[in-house]
Design a protein around this motif. Sequence first.
Motif, PDB file in Angstrom:
ATOM      1  N   UNK A 111       4.075 -15.915   2.092  1.00 20.42           N
ATOM      2  CA  UNK A 111       3.631 -15.825   3.479  1.00 20.42           C
ATOM      3  C   UNK A 111       3.852 -14.422   4.010  1.00 20.42           C
ATOM      4  N   UNK A 112       3.031 -14.045   5.000  1.00 23.48           N
ATOM      5  CA  UNK A 112       3.191 -12.783   5.712  1.00 23.48           C
ATOM      6  C   UNK A 112       3.465 -13.045   7.176  1.00 23.48           C
ATOM      7  N   UNK A 113       4.247 -12.178   7.796  1.00 23.92           N
ATOM      8  CA  UNK A 113       4.620 -12.356   9.206  1.00 23.92           C
ATOM      9  C   UNK A 113       4.783 -10.980   9.849  1.00 23.92           C
ATOM     10  N   UNK A 114       5.528 -10.959  10.992  1.00 29.94           N
ATOM     11  CA  UNK A 114       5.719  -9.702  11.706  1.00 29.94           C
ATOM     12  C   UNK A 114       4.423  -9.136  12.237  1.00 29.94           C
ATOM     13  N   UNK A 115       3.529 -10.021  12.711  1.00 27.08           N
ATOM     14  CA  UNK A 115       2.153  -9.619  13.010  1.00 27.08           C
ATOM     15  C   UNK A 115       2.047  -8.893  14.347  1.00 27.08           C
ATOM     16  N   UNK A 116       1.663  -7.615  14.276  1.00 24.29           N
ATOM     17  CA  UNK A 116       1.339  -6.811  15.455  1.00 24.29           C
ATOM     18  C   UNK A 116       0.334  -5.761  15.013  1.00 24.29           C
ATOM     19  N   UNK A 117      -0.968  -6.078  15.081  1.00 28.42           N
ATOM     20  CA  UNK A 117      -1.978  -5.162  14.535  1.00 28.42           C
ATOM     21  C   UNK A 117      -2.023  -3.812  15.227  1.00 28.42           C
ATOM     22  N   UNK A 118      -1.450  -3.703  16.446  1.00 25.80           N
ATOM     23  CA  UNK A 118      -1.428  -2.423  17.139  1.00 25.80           C
ATOM     24  C   UNK A 118      -0.339  -1.485  16.669  1.00 25.80           C
ATOM     25  N   UNK A 119       0.636  -2.003  15.911  1.00 29.39           N
ATOM     26  CA  UNK A 119       1.734  -1.186  15.394  1.00 29.39           C
ATOM     27  C   UNK A 119       1.499  -0.952  13.912  1.00 29.39           C
ATOM     28  N   UNK A 120       0.919   0.191  13.592  1.00 30.90           N
ATOM     29  CA  UNK A 120       0.572   0.469  12.199  1.00 30.90           C
ATOM     30  C   UNK A 120       1.643   1.251  11.457  1.00 30.90           C
TER      31      UNK A 120
ATOM     32  N   UNK B 191       5.239  -2.695  11.957  1.00 30.26           N
ATOM     33  CA  UNK B 191       5.052  -4.150  11.953  1.00 30.26           C
ATOM     34  C   UNK B 191       4.887  -4.678  10.533  1.00 30.26           C
ATOM     35  N   UNK B 192       4.964  -6.010  10.408  1.00 33.85           N
ATOM     36  CA  UNK B 192       4.678  -6.650   9.130  1.00 33.85           C
ATOM     37  C   UNK B 192       5.906  -7.191   8.426  1.00 33.85           C
ATOM     38  N   UNK B 193       5.668  -8.103   7.510  1.00 28.52           N
ATOM     39  CA  UNK B 193       6.690  -8.594   6.581  1.00 28.52           C
ATOM     40  C   UNK B 193       5.990  -9.406   5.511  1.00 28.52           C
ATOM     41  N   UNK B 194       6.662  -9.603   4.392  1.00 26.35           N
ATOM     42  CA  UNK B 194       6.114 -10.364   3.273  1.00 26.35           C
ATOM     43  C   UNK B 194       7.247 -11.161   2.651  1.00 26.35           C
ATOM     44  N   UNK B 195       6.978 -12.438   2.300  1.00 20.65           N
ATOM     45  CA  UNK B 195       8.040 -13.324   1.843  1.00 20.65           C
ATOM     46  C   UNK B 195       7.533 -14.251   0.742  1.00 20.65           C
ATOM     47  N   UNK B 196       8.354 -14.443  -0.269  1.00 16.80           N
ATOM     48  CA  UNK B 196       8.204 -15.572  -1.180  1.00 16.80           C
ATOM     49  C   UNK B 196       9.082 -16.693  -0.648  1.00 16.80           C
ATOM     50  N   UNK B 197       8.540 -17.909  -0.598  1.00 14.53           N
ATOM     51  CA  UNK B 197       9.268 -19.038  -0.018  1.00 14.53           C
ATOM     52  C   UNK B 197       9.811 -19.912  -1.139  1.00 14.53           C
ATOM     53  N   UNK B 198      11.128 -19.902  -1.297  1.00 18.90           N
ATOM     54  CA  UNK B 198      11.797 -20.627  -2.371  1.00 18.90           C
ATOM     55  C   UNK B 198      12.015 -22.073  -1.939  1.00 18.90           C
TER      56      UNK B 198
END
Length: 400
Positions: free
Chosen positions: A111-120, A123-130
């Motif tokens: 999954x990806x999170x930390x969503x703020x398209x105006x902050x280039x 912003x952002x994050x990436x996760x493997x969900x165990x």
Amino acid sequence: MTSRTSAESHCCTHLLGVLILSGLLPFPLHGQAPFSTQEIDSTVLIGYGVSLADINGDGRKDILLCDKNSIFWYENPSWDKHLVVKNLTELDHVCLDAMDLNGDGKAEVAAGAGWNPGDTLHSGSLHFLLPSLDRTKAWSPIALPFQPTTHRIRWIHGPFNQFQLLVAPLHGRGNQGGKGEGVHIETYSFPHLPEANWPRHIVNSNLHMTHNIDPVQMDTDPENEILICSLEGIYSIDWKGYAWVTSQIAGQAVGHQHFIGASEARLGRLDNDSFFVASIEPFHGNQLVVYTPDSNSLYRRSMISDSLNGGHALLIDDFLLNSSLQIIAGWRLKNKQNTWGVQIHSSENQGLTWTSQWIDQNGMAAEDIKCADLDNDGDLDLVASGRDSHNLRIYWNTTK
């Protein structure tokens, strides 16, 4: 009344086809498509993304939903709702994908999170969900390195017989308004232990505002090709001789003067074994467009509909079991007719003309849509998530 000659009829038919293909006349809309609706959740906040995969290993495809601050899975066939994770970051969750990577019959999820398209920049994050031992209980996220504005992810069959996570941000680092550094589209090779290092490789870094990525199969090798759309055009990316090679399908560089960007694209195969592409244009746009092969090896651009608003959901497959392919498109904002929804578009002449039917009129502000055979009856059912309609629906295929 004077009857038309066959030549006159042919001329009128040809003229009608030209007008439709040029976008001067709408394609005809013919009633309701053969799907029945079941709403399984009416408390969705945004419904950024849907994935369909077997989570508990019972041989049935379950539903995963990436919502604003939670990820859930809905157990087939009861559709009981189970929380996977909550609040991966302070900002919104934005994407997920699921696939069985180790052959145990149970899907792995990222999954990806930390969503703020105006902050280039930040912003952002990436996760493997165990998963927990009991997959109906909360899972544990493993944080992975990421690029800003991480936006779409898909598991793919990558080079060297590896499963890889394909990751596409919306913008390049520091990019503003689609200008600046290109988007770093990367693969993350799935390691033997998810907590270990995930080797990363850049697939492409030259495009801007890359809203869509889709694994496809266009040749006979085992690796997936990648279909991607961007501000510049629609492209296929293929692994050839130890390198990713990018080829343009659509865009002004190949003679499509009406192209001003696209945000969704899907690949289909015509009866003559050639490929066509459907897209939503421009970015979050109002147009549903098809690109079919032309005699000069380029792709002919034809507009099926210009009545979308905030187009954000797209599929191609044989949903009606008639040995042809249909396009399903959905949009999330009310259009000029004060309507949102999901439609299916069919063609019987190699994609030259199309007819359309409603699947859902005004019940679904479509943010995402996926398909799978949920009841194992041999046809494809649909699952859509609604942003302003705040719902999750199954559209059961009743074609048989």
